[in-house]
Design a protein around this motif. Sequence first.
Motif, short mmCIF file in Angstrom:
data_model
loop_
_atom_site.label_atom_id
_atom_site.label_comp_id
_atom_site.label_asym_id
_atom_site.label_seq_id
_atom_site.Cartn_x
_atom_site.Cartn_y
_atom_site.Cartn_z
N PRO A 147 0.85 -1.21 0.00
CA PRO A 147 -0.13 -0.07 -0.03
C PRO A 147 0.78 1.33 -0.24
CG PRO A 147 -0.89 -1.44 1.44
CD PRO A 147 0.54 -2.16 1.14
N GLY A 148 2.11 1.49 0.72
CA GLY A 148 2.96 2.52 0.64
C GLY A 148 3.41 2.71 -0.49
N ALA A 149 4.10 1.75 -1.27
CA ALA A 149 4.71 1.89 -2.65
C ALA A 149 3.59 2.33 -3.66
CB ALA A 149 5.23 0.61 -3.07
N HIS A 150 2.21 1.86 -3.52
CA HIS A 150 1.30 2.29 -4.12
C HIS A 150 0.93 3.46 -4.27
CE1 HIS A 150 -2.89 2.12 -6.12
NE2 HIS A 150 -3.37 2.52 -5.13
N ALA A 151 0.75 4.25 -2.90
CA ALA A 151 0.79 5.61 -2.90
C ALA A 151 1.69 6.47 -3.32
CB ALA A 151 0.32 6.04 -1.35
N LEU A 152 3.17 5.95 -3.09
CA LEU A 152 4.29 6.63 -3.48
C LEU A 152 4.21 6.88 -5.01
CD1 LEU A 152 7.09 8.12 -3.01
CD2 LEU A 152 8.14 5.63 -3.04
N TRP A 153 4.28 5.78 -5.96
CA TRP A 153 4.02 5.83 -7.28
C TRP A 153 2.74 6.73 -7.78
CZ3 TRP A 153 6.79 3.12 -11.24
CH2 TRP A 153 7.78 2.47 -10.67
N ARG A 154 1.72 6.71 -7.25
CA ARG A 154 0.89 7.64 -7.55
C ARG A 154 1.17 9.18 -7.62
NH1 ARG A 154 -4.92 6.52 -5.33
NH2 ARG A 154 -5.39 8.19 -6.73
N ASN A 155 1.83 9.37 -6.40
CA ASN A 155 2.33 10.64 -6.10
C ASN A 155 3.41 11.28 -7.10
OD1 ASN A 155 0.58 11.62 -4.12
ND2 ASN A 155 2.02 10.62 -2.52
N LEU A 156 4.29 10.08 -7.30
CA LEU A 156 5.45 10.45 -8.41
C LEU A 156 4.80 10.65 -9.70
CD1 LEU A 156 8.07 7.84 -7.28
CD2 LEU A 156 8.17 10.55 -7.17
N ALA A 157 3.87 9.95 -10.13
CA ALA A 157 3.14 10.23 -11.34
C ALA A 157 2.84 11.54 -11.70
CB ALA A 157 2.28 8.95 -11.68
N ARG A 158 2.46 12.25 -10.55
CA ARG A 158 2.08 13.68 -11.04
C ARG A 158 3.04 14.59 -11.56
NH1 ARG A 158 -0.62 12.79 -5.65
NH2 ARG A 158 -2.72 12.39 -5.83
N ARG A 159 4.32 14.33 -11.34
CA ARG A 159 5.46 15.12 -11.79
C ARG A 159 6.40 14.35 -12.68
NH1 ARG A 159 9.00 15.38 -8.12
NH2 ARG A 159 8.67 13.91 -6.54
N TYR A 160 6.31 13.19 -13.08
CA TYR A 160 7.00 12.42 -14.07
C TYR A 160 6.15 11.72 -15.12
CZ TYR A 160 10.88 13.00 -10.68
OH TYR A 160 11.74 13.36 -9.91
N GLU A 161 6.55 11.71 -16.28
CA GLU A 161 6.00 11.17 -17.24
C GLU A 161 5.78 9.63 -16.85
OE1 GLU A 161 5.62 10.69 -22.17
OE2 GLU A 161 7.22 11.79 -21.15
N SER A 162 4.47 8.85 -17.00
CA SER A 162 4.62 7.81 -16.49
C SER A 162 3.46 6.98 -17.77
CB SER A 162 3.77 7.63 -15.27
OG SER A 162 2.65 8.22 -15.13
N GLY A 163 3.40 5.69 -17.41
CA GLY A 163 2.52 4.85 -18.17
C GLY A 163 2.44 3.53 -17.82
#
Length: 211
Positions: free
Chosen positions: A144-160
């Motif tokens: 769950p912690g990693a899940h939230a971390l990736w969601r936050n990072l995806a707001r600032r980095y290109e993701s897919g």
Amino acid sequence: MNLALPFPHFRIPFHRPVDLRVDVDPSATDRGDPLALVHERIHTPGDPLHGLPSFGLRDPRFKVHVREVDGERYAYVEDMDRRCLAGSTVFNRLVEVDRRADRHLRSPHSRFLPQYQRQGIATAVYDWALATGICLMTGARQSPGAHALWRNLARRYESGFAELSNKKLTYLGIDIAPGDLERLETRMFLLPAKCSLPEFCEAVGMRNSPR
């Protein structure tokens, strides 16, 4: 494409996200983490962990010690005030990808003591890794912690999202169906600021989905 080939020497830099499956309980897998032993080794002259390259975070309490072994990068976060390790992040190679993609991709996994969680420490470590040119990809499962971390990072980095099957990557897009999110083959990726999606696809040999 100007990605790190191989990883560079350590430099000191200082879409709408969708939900990923969450099916790992860190408390069930991380019991007994020997952070105290690692901290002792970092401060023991003559030990392989002594004298590692390091950098500070915005919060002056913390210093990150970094080492690289067999293409995998380890970041140990030290609380300088309490003289202990707050936790660590390892940027693992993905055994599921081919050699072409392995040159660019790493899968981060973080473990931090409860009192150091949700303070932005892991985010700062991921920011540092992305700044060095690493492209990040999730593993088959996330806490769950990693899940939230990736969601936050995806707001600032290109993701897919990509499908990883038979060591090949297939691009699935920015938004994917809920059913695809549940598949273990579905992985999320984050790109460094200077890396475009077409450059990434070319570098790792990622195909477009025929769907």
